[in-house]
Scaffold this motif. Sequence first.
Motif, PDB file in Angstrom:
ATOM      1  N   THR A  36       0.470  -1.730  -0.136  1.00  0.00           N
ATOM      2  CA  THR A  36       0.023   0.064  -0.082  1.00  0.00           C
ATOM      3  C   THR A  36       0.633   1.102   0.271  1.00  0.00           C
ATOM      4  O   THR A  36       1.766   1.270   0.860  1.00  0.00           O
ATOM      5  CB  THR A  36      -0.720  -0.182   1.749  1.00  0.00           C
TER       6      THR A  36
ATOM      7  N   GLU B  33       1.685  11.058   1.977  1.00  0.00           N
ATOM      8  CA  GLU B  33       0.316  10.782   2.304  1.00  0.00           C
ATOM      9  C   GLU B  33      -0.652  11.563   1.058  1.00  0.00           C
ATOM     10  O   GLU B  33      -2.117  11.732   1.612  1.00  0.00           O
ATOM     11  CB  GLU B  33      -0.014  10.196   3.810  1.00  0.00           C
TER      12      GLU B  33
ATOM     13  N   LEU C  56      -5.165  11.516  -0.142  1.00  0.00           N
ATOM     14  CA  LEU C  56      -5.944  12.266   0.614  1.00  0.00           C
ATOM     15  C   LEU C  56      -6.589  13.205   0.106  1.00  0.00           C
ATOM     16  O   LEU C  56      -7.540  13.504  -0.572  1.00  0.00           O
ATOM     17  CB  LEU C  56      -5.187  12.791   2.208  1.00  0.00           C
TER      18      LEU C  56
ATOM     19  N   ASP D 231      -6.907   6.512   0.675  1.00  0.00           N
ATOM     20  CA  ASP D 231      -6.461   6.425   2.100  1.00  0.00           C
ATOM     21  C   ASP D 231      -5.372   5.877   1.692  1.00  0.00           C
ATOM     22  O   ASP D 231      -5.575   4.776   1.465  1.00  0.00           O
ATOM     23  CB  ASP D 231      -8.065   5.465   2.612  1.00  0.00           C
TER      24      ASP D 231
ATOM     25  N   GLU E 234      -3.967   3.949   3.385  1.00  0.00           N
ATOM     26  CA  GLU E 234      -3.693   2.638   3.860  1.00  0.00           C
ATOM     27  C   GLU E 234      -4.323   1.514   3.385  1.00  0.00           C
ATOM     28  O   GLU E 234      -4.356   0.321   3.661  1.00  0.00           O
ATOM     29  CB  GLU E 234      -4.308   2.275   5.422  1.00  0.00           C
ATOM     30  N   ARG E 235      -5.369   1.969   2.580  1.00  0.00           N
ATOM     31  CA  ARG E 235      -5.843   0.710   1.385  1.00  0.00           C
ATOM     32  C   ARG E 235      -5.352   0.939   0.091  1.00  0.00           C
ATOM     33  O   ARG E 235      -5.769   0.059  -0.363  1.00  0.00           O
ATOM     34  CB  ARG E 235      -7.180   1.194   2.097  1.00  0.00           C
TER      35      ARG E 235
ATOM     36  N   THR F 289      -3.809   9.389  11.679  1.00  0.00           N
ATOM     37  CA  THR F 289      -4.609   8.931  11.500  1.00  0.00           C
ATOM     38  C   THR F 289      -6.317   8.650  11.946  1.00  0.00           C
ATOM     39  O   THR F 289      -6.922   7.629  11.684  1.00  0.00           O
ATOM     40  CB  THR F 289      -4.293   7.789  12.842  1.00  0.00           C
TER      41      THR F 289
ATOM     42  N   GLU G  78      -7.867  11.562  11.131  1.00  0.00           N
ATOM     43  CA  GLU G  78      -8.264  12.135  10.415  1.00  0.00           C
ATOM     44  C   GLU G  78      -9.156  10.598   9.053  1.00  0.00           C
ATOM     45  O   GLU G  78      -9.737  10.786   8.976  1.00  0.00           O
ATOM     46  CB  GLU G  78      -7.544  12.845   9.370  1.00  0.00           C
ATOM     47  N   ARG G  79      -8.320   9.282   9.082  1.00  0.00           N
ATOM     48  CA  ARG G  79      -8.470   8.503   7.718  1.00  0.00           C
ATOM     49  C   ARG G  79      -9.383   7.283   8.892  1.00  0.00           C
ATOM     50  O   ARG G  79     -10.304   7.811   7.606  1.00  0.00           O
ATOM     51  CB  ARG G  79      -7.214   7.854   8.002  1.00  0.00           C
TER      52      ARG G  79
ATOM     53  N   LEU H 247     -12.973   9.956   8.515  1.00  0.00           N
ATOM     54  CA  LEU H 247     -13.295   9.368   6.917  1.00  0.00           C
ATOM     55  C   LEU H 247     -13.942   8.715   6.624  1.00  0.00           C
ATOM     56  O   LEU H 247     -14.712   8.426   6.104  1.00  0.00           O
ATOM     57  CB  LEU H 247     -12.068   9.709   5.850  1.00  0.00           C
ATOM     58  N   ALA H 248     -13.019   7.319   6.576  1.00  0.00           N
ATOM     59  CA  ALA H 248     -13.885   5.998   6.418  1.00  0.00           C
ATOM     60  C   ALA H 248     -15.167   6.287   7.326  1.00  0.00           C
ATOM     61  O   ALA H 248     -15.724   5.033   7.063  1.00  0.00           O
ATOM     62  CB  ALA H 248     -12.729   5.101   7.415  1.00  0.00           C
TER      63      ALA H 248
ATOM     64  N   THR I  65     -10.615  17.221   2.537  1.00  0.00           N
ATOM     65  CA  THR I  65     -10.967  16.161   1.775  1.00  0.00           C
ATOM     66  C   THR I  65     -12.850  15.650   2.408  1.00  0.00           C
ATOM     67  O   THR I  65     -11.428  16.254   3.946  1.00  0.00           O
ATOM     68  CB  THR I  65     -10.014  15.017   1.588  1.00  0.00           C
TER      69      THR I  65
END
Length: 398
Positions: free
Chosen positions: A78, A97, A101, A106, A108-109, A243, A245-246, A249-250, A284
């Motif tokens: 990733t 990263e 964004l 993401d 991490e994905r 972390t 923030e992600r 959003l998820a 975002t």
Amino acid sequence: MPNASRGGVAQALDAALGAGTGARWTDFLGRAREAWDRTRRPLLEETQWPNWQVLAAREPYPALPVRRLLRRERRATTLAEVGELELREPRLRALLESYALAAGLDAERVPASAAVLPFIEHTFGVWAVRGGLRALADAVHGRCVERRVEFVFGSEVTRIVEKDGRAAGAELADGSVVEAEHVVAGIAPAVLARLLGGTAPWPADGVPPRTEGAARLLVLLALRGERPDGTVVRTVLHSPDATAERAALAAGRLPDRPTVTVLRPDDPDRVPGAGHEAVTLTVTVPAGAEVPEGYVAELIDRVGAAVVPELRARVLWHETLTPAAAEEATGTPGGAVPAPALAAGGGRWLHPANSTALPGLHAVGGWSHPGGGLPHAGMSGALVAGLIVEGAGFTGST
């Protein structure tokens, strides 16, 4: 950092983050170039491959093998792992990263192939149209009028008309029908399916349409006082907790202290008048997010404290463009913004082909191949033009 200057960027990183960070970033961009070379044609310049599964399965980024004491060898799969294993320095990782964004992805994905996003910027630079994108749209409109293209504004399309097994035109809200040999649709997949009466726009063995995507919050600020000489055009104010923030959003929530991109262009055509400055804040956010005015006020205060001195006192007026405004203007559910197509990841990051299951109906724009972003969406138009003029055998670049 300097625009489109590898050497200048390396020097700037060494000065800001310490000796060696510039070389580490440059080496990473070299590997990202390999991913770009492997995917540039199939994911930008050519129509979608019939055997698109090859792109879905193969990771084009040549991740470094990393072995640490008493641990097995690892390779990044990733974009976040590219930062962790290859860049290592926390601020370099944040820089990497931020490109994901900004595209609504993401880190991490998303697969390591997303390394092409910073590569494109650092290789070809960041460019702006004087007067903003409205000026570009006006220029395209003017050129089309010169070529005797007719525009019909304010007329909602309610159905794509079919005749003899192919697209034959569009029905408008007033019941009239505009006949056409080809229909080109630049709309979200869900909207296109609705115009087809619920029929799937693409064949079952094709790339499935993407239904998810982040939205953007834009805050347009008109400021008293001229833009100071030497002002940086773009500043990224990172979230203090990436972390969190992600995770927000998820989960479909507004991040408490999000990453903010601050644009301060040196463009006299964008300011309210002499002696003023225009600043744009971009964040975002989840598609469909409701944005209270207090959230916008906090963004302005954060940017004022970190990027634009005395911002609050200089504000003449501001306008907020929310996901709801984007949905109203485009019809896209939640105001989502499509990301560019990326290889690997099982095809999850690809977009459906420009040709559809209905002959004569073509898809353009960010929700079709090769995905979102102005260059990619523009290429979708070029590819569809080729398909219309040269036929189904057209493949793009040769």
